[in-house]
Design an enzyme around this catalytic site. Structure first.
Site, PDB file in Angstrom:
ATOM      1  N   MET A  15       0.845  -1.195   0.000  1.00 33.52           N
ATOM      2  CA  MET A  15       0.000   0.000   0.000  1.00 33.52           C
ATOM      3  C   MET A  15       0.879   1.244   0.000  1.00 33.52           C
ATOM      4  SD  MET A  15      -3.070  -1.233   2.565  1.00 33.52           S
ATOM      5  CE  MET A  15      -4.078   0.210   2.175  1.00 33.52           C
ATOM      6  N   GLY A  17      -0.288   4.400  -0.646  1.00 32.41           N
ATOM      7  CA  GLY A  17      -1.037   5.628  -0.427  1.00 32.41           C
ATOM      8  C   GLY A  17      -1.662   6.158  -1.691  1.00 32.41           C
ATOM      9  N   GLY A  18      -1.503   5.426  -2.800  1.00 33.54           N
ATOM     10  CA  GLY A  18      -2.116   5.801  -4.064  1.00 33.54           C
ATOM     11  C   GLY A  18      -3.435   5.080  -4.276  1.00 33.54           C
ATOM     12  N   SER A  21      -3.174   0.922  -5.323  1.00 36.43           N
ATOM     13  CA  SER A  21      -2.947  -0.041  -4.245  1.00 36.43           C
ATOM     14  C   SER A  21      -4.095  -0.013  -3.238  1.00 36.43           C
ATOM     15  CB  SER A  21      -1.619   0.245  -3.550  1.00 36.43           C
ATOM     16  OG  SER A  21      -1.591   1.525  -2.962  1.00 36.43           O
ATOM     17  N   MET A  40       5.883   0.805   2.316  1.00 32.95           N
ATOM     18  CA  MET A  40       7.335   0.774   2.163  1.00 32.95           C
ATOM     19  C   MET A  40       7.885   2.194   2.053  1.00 32.95           C
ATOM     20  SD  MET A  40       7.759  -2.191  -0.738  1.00 32.95           S
ATOM     21  CE  MET A  40       6.262  -1.757  -1.638  1.00 32.95           C
ATOM     22  N   CYS A 105      13.731  -1.494  -9.052  1.00 31.98           N
ATOM     23  CA  CYS A 105      13.013  -1.423  -7.780  1.00 31.98           C
ATOM     24  C   CYS A 105      12.006  -2.562  -7.666  1.00 31.98           C
ATOM     25  CB  CYS A 105      12.308  -0.079  -7.651  1.00 31.98           C
ATOM     26  SG  CYS A 105      11.336   0.106  -6.146  1.00 31.98           S
ATOM     27  N   CYS A 201      10.969   8.473  -7.678  1.00 33.96           N
ATOM     28  CA  CYS A 201      10.642   8.995  -6.350  1.00 33.96           C
ATOM     29  C   CYS A 201      11.771   9.791  -5.742  1.00 33.96           C
ATOM     30  CB  CYS A 201      10.248   7.846  -5.418  1.00 33.96           C
ATOM     31  SG  CYS A 201       9.951   8.370  -3.712  1.00 33.96           S
TER      32      CYS A 201
END
Length: 382
Positions: A15, A17-18, A21, A40, A105, A201
């Site tokens: 998750m 925060g978008g 997800s 994460m 990633c 990011c």
């Protein structure tokens, strides 16, 4: 693909925060799965001047978890990210290549470190908000493009293997993005209209050159035409990529048309940036490429002569190609039509219709057709 028959297995949802997800967690919860979330943190914010709002994203993820009624675990993977993603990112730029850290990633963090931590919590499965699908066949697991062709993210997941696909759900892979936002709004999620994250990011909205120069010392050098004429000075080859037309600082060159300039080639050995004024300059066009560090999702490379479709960048329609050679970590592809700006360091991802077969890191292509140094040595450098 959403699997059934796993009702007793704990699933941990990544998750961020978008909205993607968040809806993935909602869909899993609606199936009655034993569920937990995990947020994460992959970058230390004090090194970013607050431009990657990890705390705000964590708060959004927590709000969704609270509304669904599941536990949200937080993990800091910044050290793993630095060692396994960011250091390679820097190494690639030092070598004059243009890496794709999102792919690294996914391989090193989301489907290795995250998966390990989920299993430490007792999870049998994980779920993410990627727009892809998974299918089980007699020959194993297949990774398929997402139903929403505009959001398909299989390009970024070509490094996944059978073990990862067997234990991962991608709940939004069957949905268009508009439906995902509708589901989030109907559920009362505050993130239903949250802007999609873009870019890398750890760079965020800041100036890329300024960020990269903090870690790699710029090395200025000549900007030249293919004929060898010096037009100006670049501030470092690492700041440029093939096909680029912005940020060259050579507009209005005397004796040349008032037209855009494009990066044609980076000569690493001589620290020379070659530019030209044709969007489809011959030096930018390639009929074949070679790639290394290949990975095949099925575990088996396609045979030579196999017709495939391939992408040399994320935002590209799949291009018809033929496998000329594959195996031993290498791939050679021949395209039906010349491809523009095939860039070393980027990934080429190979498909059979909607099935992602795998891919590799581009090493070289057949452009420029003649060695740039030959042009420089024989050209007018005055």
């Amino acid at each position: 693909m959403t699997r059934t028959g796993h009702s007793s297995e704990l699933t941990v949802v990544a998750m961020s925060g978008g909205v993607d997800s968040s809806v993935s967690a909602l869909l899993m919860h609606e199936q009655g799965r034993p569920l937990a979330g995990m947020f994460m943190k992959n970058w230390e914010e004090d090194d970013r001047d607050g431009t990657c709002p990890a705390e705000a994203d964590a708060a959004d993820a927590q709000a969704v978890a609270d509304r669904i009624g599941i536990t949200l675990h937080r993990r800091n993977f910044a050290a793993e990210y630095w060692d396994n993603v960011f250091e390679e990112f820097l190494d690639e730029y030092r070598a004059g290549r243009t890496p794709n850290p999102d792919i690294l990633c996914n391989r090193e963090i989301k489907f290795r470190t995250f998966l390990d931590h989920a299993r430490d919590l007792g999870a049998e499965r994980i779920a993410t908000g990627h727009y892809v699908r998974v299918r089980s066949t007699d020959d194993g697991w297949q990774l398929l493009r997402g139903r929403d062709s505009g959001k398909d993210q299989s390009y970024f997941l070509y490094t996944l293997g059978q073990d990862q696909l067997a234990c991962t759900d991608f709940p939004v892979g069957e949905l268009p993005k508009s439906s995902v936002r509708d589901r989030a709004a109907a559920a009362g999620f505050g993130v239903h209209d949250k802007k999609d994250s873009t870019g890398i990011c750890f760079i965020g909205e800041r100036d890329f050159r300024g960020f990269l120069a903090r870690y790699i010392e710029p090395c200025p050098g000549d900007i030249r035409t293919p004929e060898g004429q010096v037009l100006g000075e670049h501030q470092g080859l690492m700041f440029h990529t093939l096909g680029q037309r912005q940020g060259l600082g050579i507009g209005g060159v005397r004796g040349f048309p008032d037209a855009p300039w494009y990066v044609l080639h980076k000569d690493i050995d001589e620290n020379v940036l070659f530019v030209g004024q044709q969007h489809d300059h011959p030096w930018l066009m390639s009929r074949q490429l070679t790639a290394g560090q290949t990975h095949w999702i099925s575990g088996q490379a396609p045979a030579a002569g196999t017709p495939v479709q391939a992408q040399v960048r994320y935002r590209q329609n799949a291009q018809a190609a033929t496998v000329a050679e594959a195996g031993n970590g290498r791939l050679r592809l021949v395209f039906e039509q010349p491809q523009r700006a095939v860039t070393p360091g980027q990934s080429v991802v190979v498909y059979s219709d909607e099935v992602c077969l795998g891919g590799g890191i581009i090493d070289a292509c057949d452009a420029p057709p003649a060695g740039p140094l030959a042009a420089v040595n024989g050209g007018d450098t005055a």
